[in-house]
Design a protein around this motif. Structure first.
Motif, PDB file in Angstrom:
ATOM      1  N   GLU A 153      -4.010 -19.984  -6.163  1.00 13.68           N
ATOM      2  CA  GLU A 153      -4.465 -18.646  -6.545  1.00 13.68           C
ATOM      3  C   GLU A 153      -5.375 -18.026  -5.496  1.00 13.68           C
ATOM      4  O   GLU A 153      -5.304 -16.830  -5.232  1.00 13.68           O
ATOM      5  CB  GLU A 153      -5.181 -18.693  -7.897  1.00 13.68           C
ATOM      6  N   ASN A 154      -6.243 -18.826  -4.898  1.00 14.84           N
ATOM      7  CA  ASN A 154      -7.129 -18.287  -3.869  1.00 14.84           C
ATOM      8  C   ASN A 154      -6.319 -17.747  -2.692  1.00 14.84           C
ATOM      9  O   ASN A 154      -6.594 -16.658  -2.169  1.00 14.84           O
ATOM     10  CB  ASN A 154      -8.088 -19.369  -3.383  1.00 14.84           C
ATOM     11  N   LEU A 155      -5.301 -18.490  -2.284  1.00 19.02           N
ATOM     12  CA  LEU A 155      -4.436 -18.041  -1.193  1.00 19.02           C
ATOM     13  C   LEU A 155      -3.680 -16.782  -1.588  1.00 19.02           C
ATOM     14  O   LEU A 155      -3.523 -15.864  -0.776  1.00 19.02           O
ATOM     15  CB  LEU A 155      -3.455 -19.152  -0.817  1.00 19.02           C
ATOM     16  N   GLN A 156      -3.213 -16.729  -2.824  1.00 19.96           N
ATOM     17  CA  GLN A 156      -2.444 -15.562  -3.263  1.00 19.96           C
ATOM     18  C   GLN A 156      -3.289 -14.286  -3.266  1.00 19.96           C
ATOM     19  O   GLN A 156      -2.754 -13.192  -3.098  1.00 19.96           O
ATOM     20  CB  GLN A 156      -1.853 -15.821  -4.648  1.00 19.96           C
ATOM     21  N   GLN A 157      -4.581 -14.423  -3.463  1.00 20.54           N
ATOM     22  CA  GLN A 157      -5.447 -13.246  -3.367  1.00 20.54           C
ATOM     23  C   GLN A 157      -5.408 -12.662  -1.962  1.00 20.54           C
ATOM     24  O   GLN A 157      -5.316 -11.442  -1.782  1.00 20.54           O
ATOM     25  CB  GLN A 157      -6.880 -13.616  -3.748  1.00 20.54           C
ATOM     26  N   TYR A 158      -5.440 -13.538  -0.958  1.00 19.19           N
ATOM     27  CA  TYR A 158      -5.323 -13.079   0.431  1.00 19.19           C
ATOM     28  C   TYR A 158      -3.935 -12.506   0.688  1.00 19.19           C
ATOM     29  O   TYR A 158      -3.785 -11.499   1.400  1.00 19.19           O
ATOM     30  CB  TYR A 158      -5.586 -14.237   1.399  1.00 19.19           C
ATOM     31  N   ASN A 159      -2.927 -13.145   0.114  1.00 17.18           N
ATOM     32  CA  ASN A 159      -1.553 -12.692   0.313  1.00 17.18           C
ATOM     33  C   ASN A 159      -1.334 -11.305  -0.287  1.00 17.18           C
ATOM     34  O   ASN A 159      -0.677 -10.441   0.310  1.00 17.18           O
ATOM     35  CB  ASN A 159      -0.588 -13.693  -0.320  1.00 17.18           C
ATOM     36  N   ARG A 160      -1.923 -11.061  -1.468  1.00 14.83           N
ATOM     37  CA  ARG A 160      -1.770  -9.757  -2.115  1.00 14.83           C
ATOM     38  C   ARG A 160      -2.499  -8.671  -1.333  1.00 14.83           C
ATOM     39  O   ARG A 160      -2.013  -7.538  -1.221  1.00 14.83           O
ATOM     40  CB  ARG A 160      -2.279  -9.824  -3.561  1.00 14.83           C
ATOM     41  N   LYS A 161      -3.675  -9.009  -0.785  1.00 18.11           N
ATOM     42  CA  LYS A 161      -4.412  -8.037   0.024  1.00 18.11           C
ATOM     43  C   LYS A 161      -3.623  -7.655   1.274  1.00 18.11           C
ATOM     44  O   LYS A 161      -3.534  -6.479   1.648  1.00 18.11           O
ATOM     45  CB  LYS A 161      -5.776  -8.589   0.416  1.00 18.11           C
ATOM     46  N   TYR A 162      -3.044  -8.681   1.912  1.00 13.27           N
ATOM     47  CA  TYR A 162      -2.236  -8.415   3.103  1.00 13.27           C
ATOM     48  C   TYR A 162      -1.000  -7.604   2.734  1.00 13.27           C
ATOM     49  O   TYR A 162      -0.643  -6.639   3.424  1.00 13.27           O
ATOM     50  CB  TYR A 162      -1.820  -9.732   3.757  1.00 13.27           C
ATOM     51  N   GLY A 163      -0.342  -7.985   1.630  1.00 13.11           N
ATOM     52  CA  GLY A 163       0.862  -7.273   1.205  1.00 13.11           C
ATOM     53  C   GLY A 163       0.572  -5.821   0.864  1.00 13.11           C
ATOM     54  O   GLY A 163       1.344  -4.923   1.221  1.00 13.11           O
ATOM     55  N   PHE A 164      -0.553  -5.576   0.181  1.00 12.13           N
ATOM     56  CA  PHE A 164      -0.923  -4.195  -0.153  1.00 12.13           C
ATOM     57  C   PHE A 164      -1.145  -3.390   1.123  1.00 12.13           C
ATOM     58  O   PHE A 164      -0.647  -2.276   1.271  1.00 12.13           O
ATOM     59  CB  PHE A 164      -2.188  -4.170  -1.007  1.00 12.13           C
ATOM     60  N   CYS A 165      -1.916  -3.977   2.048  1.00 15.82           N
ATOM     61  CA  CYS A 165      -2.245  -3.291   3.300  1.00 15.82           C
ATOM     62  C   CYS A 165      -0.976  -2.946   4.078  1.00 15.82           C
ATOM     63  O   CYS A 165      -0.800  -1.816   4.545  1.00 15.82           O
ATOM     64  CB  CYS A 165      -3.159  -4.177   4.130  1.00 15.82           C
ATOM     65  N   ARG A 166      -0.072  -3.907   4.208  1.00 18.67           N
ATOM     66  CA  ARG A 166       1.171  -3.673   4.951  1.00 18.67           C
ATOM     67  C   ARG A 166       2.058  -2.645   4.260  1.00 18.67           C
ATOM     68  O   ARG A 166       2.550  -1.708   4.892  1.00 18.67           O
ATOM     69  CB  ARG A 166       1.934  -4.993   5.104  1.00 18.67           C
ATOM     70  N   ASN A 167       2.266  -2.798   2.961  1.00 16.88           N
ATOM     71  CA  ASN A 167       3.199  -1.936   2.256  1.00 16.88           C
ATOM     72  C   ASN A 167       2.670  -0.524   2.054  1.00 16.88           C
ATOM     73  O   ASN A 167       3.446   0.429   1.953  1.00 16.88           O
ATOM     74  CB  ASN A 167       3.573  -2.565   0.907  1.00 16.88           C
ATOM     75  N   TYR A 168       1.346  -0.382   2.007  1.00 12.00           N
ATOM     76  CA  TYR A 168       0.773   0.962   1.909  1.00 12.00           C
ATOM     77  C   TYR A 168       1.071   1.774   3.163  1.00 12.00           C
ATOM     78  O   TYR A 168       1.237   2.992   3.095  1.00 12.00           O
ATOM     79  CB  TYR A 168      -0.732   0.892   1.676  1.00 12.00           C
ATOM     80  N   LEU A 169       1.158   1.107   4.311  1.00  9.91           N
ATOM     81  CA  LEU A 169       1.502   1.808   5.547  1.00  9.91           C
ATOM     82  C   LEU A 169       2.886   2.443   5.430  1.00  9.91           C
ATOM     83  O   LEU A 169       3.105   3.565   5.884  1.00  9.91           O
ATOM     84  CB  LEU A 169       1.468   0.834   6.729  1.00  9.91           C
ATOM     85  N   GLY A 170       3.823   1.727   4.820  1.00  5.61           N
ATOM     86  CA  GLY A 170       5.149   2.296   4.616  1.00  5.61           C
ATOM     87  C   GLY A 170       5.112   3.479   3.673  1.00  5.61           C
ATOM     88  O   GLY A 170       5.786   4.497   3.898  1.00  5.61           O
ATOM     89  N   ALA A 171       4.312   3.373   2.598  1.00  7.60           N
ATOM     90  CA  ALA A 171       4.171   4.487   1.659  1.00  7.60           C
ATOM     91  C   ALA A 171       3.543   5.691   2.348  1.00  7.60           C
ATOM     92  O   ALA A 171       3.913   6.843   2.080  1.00  7.60           O
ATOM     93  CB  ALA A 171       3.330   4.058   0.458  1.00  7.60           C
ATOM     94  N   CYS A 172       2.589   5.434   3.249  1.00 13.82           N
ATOM     95  CA  CYS A 172       1.935   6.515   3.996  1.00 13.82           C
ATOM     96  C   CYS A 172       2.934   7.293   4.834  1.00 13.82           C
ATOM     97  O   CYS A 172       2.844   8.521   4.948  1.00 13.82           O
ATOM     98  CB  CYS A 172       0.848   5.947   4.907  1.00 13.82           C
ATOM     99  N   VAL A 173       3.866   6.587   5.432  1.00 17.06           N
ATOM    100  CA  VAL A 173       4.874   7.248   6.269  1.00 17.06           C
ATOM    101  C   VAL A 173       5.666   8.253   5.440  1.00 17.06           C
ATOM    102  O   VAL A 173       5.874   9.403   5.855  1.00 17.06           O
ATOM    103  CB  VAL A 173       5.823   6.203   6.892  1.00 17.06           C
ATOM    104  N   TYR A 174       6.087   7.843   4.248  1.00 17.51           N
ATOM    105  CA  TYR A 174       6.849   8.742   3.383  1.00 17.51           C
ATOM    106  C   TYR A 174       5.972   9.882   2.864  1.00 17.51           C
ATOM    107  O   TYR A 174       6.424  11.024   2.736  1.00 17.51           O
ATOM    108  CB  TYR A 174       7.456   7.969   2.211  1.00 17.51           C
ATOM    109  N   ALA A 175       4.707   9.569   2.539  1.00 19.97           N
ATOM    110  CA  ALA A 175       3.800  10.603   2.037  1.00 19.97           C
ATOM    111  C   ALA A 175       3.531  11.654   3.116  1.00 19.97           C
ATOM    112  O   ALA A 175       3.532  12.857   2.836  1.00 19.97           O
ATOM    113  CB  ALA A 175       2.485   9.967   1.586  1.00 19.97           C
TER     114      ALA A 175
END
Length: 239
Positions: A153-175
């Motif tokens: 679970e501790n690792l997954q918290q880091y994984n979710r933060k990284y995933g959010f950061c990366r995927n938000y960049l893609g959403a930003c492009v469309y926005a």
């Protein structure tokens, strides 16, 4: 829907649509007659914002894979290579890397990877002679390590933060694309929203830049956390 899908894929898609939601609400309510009372106008905007937000939220949910693909093509693959040979998870175990772990830790991880998966990581001299093979061996090992640490679970918290950061960049492009399209429509129809749209474009670009500046650090944090979880063996505590 698990935590990773919600926090690293769905949430960034929805957050990335917030500014387009507000702009759509302003556009549609601009057709409300000017004679309407102020309070009725406010109610109309709120009443419209909710269904518009729901529509965009649904679109963001179904389009989240497009956002992920955009973030990978435009950002992840450019920074870390498509084959992941430049990812922090790879560099931490490269003898020649400036950001590598200590020699003791590299040897410890290499021994554990050999025992667990039968994958032999290259020595310092072997890496010098064949750096591309050294990277590929590490990438193969990382894939196996991810599998055995995925319940941590501790690792997954880091994984979710990284995933959010990366995927938000893609959403930003469309926005940003949506805002630019709105600007073009605004100019063609001679609508009075140029200033608002320019501010919205600035804000969206700013959010994207802030997110981009933290992208590498989030990747580095995840890589370190993954190896820590692997070495400590905490991934095996849960079934």
């Amino acid at each position: 829907m698990n935590k990773y899908v919600k926090e690293a894929r769905v949430y960034p898609a929805i957050v990335g649509m917030i500014i387009p939601i507000i702009l759509t609400t302003l556009y549609v309510t601009s057709f409300v007659p000017d004679t309407i009372e102020v309070w009725k106008s406010i109610i109309a905007k709120i009443g419209l914002f909710i269904p518009v937000a729901l529509i965009y939220g649904a679109l963001a949910y179904w389009m989240r894979q497009l956002f992920i693909d955009a973030s990978k093509l435009l950002f992840q693959f450019r920074l870390f290579k498509e084959d992941e040979t430049e990812m922090p998870t790879t560099k931490l175990l490269l003898w020649s890397s400036d950001m590598r772990k200590s020699e003791t830790e590299i040897k410890q991880i290499a021994a554990k990877v050999k025992a667990d998966f039968g994958i032999q990581l290259l020595s310092k001299d072997e890496e010098l002679a064949n750096p591309s093979e050294a990277k590929r061996a590490i990438v193969d090992a990382v894939g196996k390590i991810r599998e055995v640490t995925r319940k941590n679970e501790n690792l997954q918290q880091y994984n979710r933060k990284y995933g959010f950061c990366r995927n938000y960049l893609g959403a930003c492009v469309y926005a940003i694309g949506t805002i630019i399209l709105a600007l073009i429509v605004n100019l063609i129809l001679d609508m009075p929203y140029t200033r608002i749209l320019l501010v919205a474009l600035f804000v969206q670009v700013l959010f994207g830049l802030i997110d981009y500046t933290s992208y590498k650090s989030k990747a580095n944090d995840y890589a370190r956390a993954m190896y820590n979880a692997y070495i400590t063996g905490e991934e095996y505590e849960r079934d």
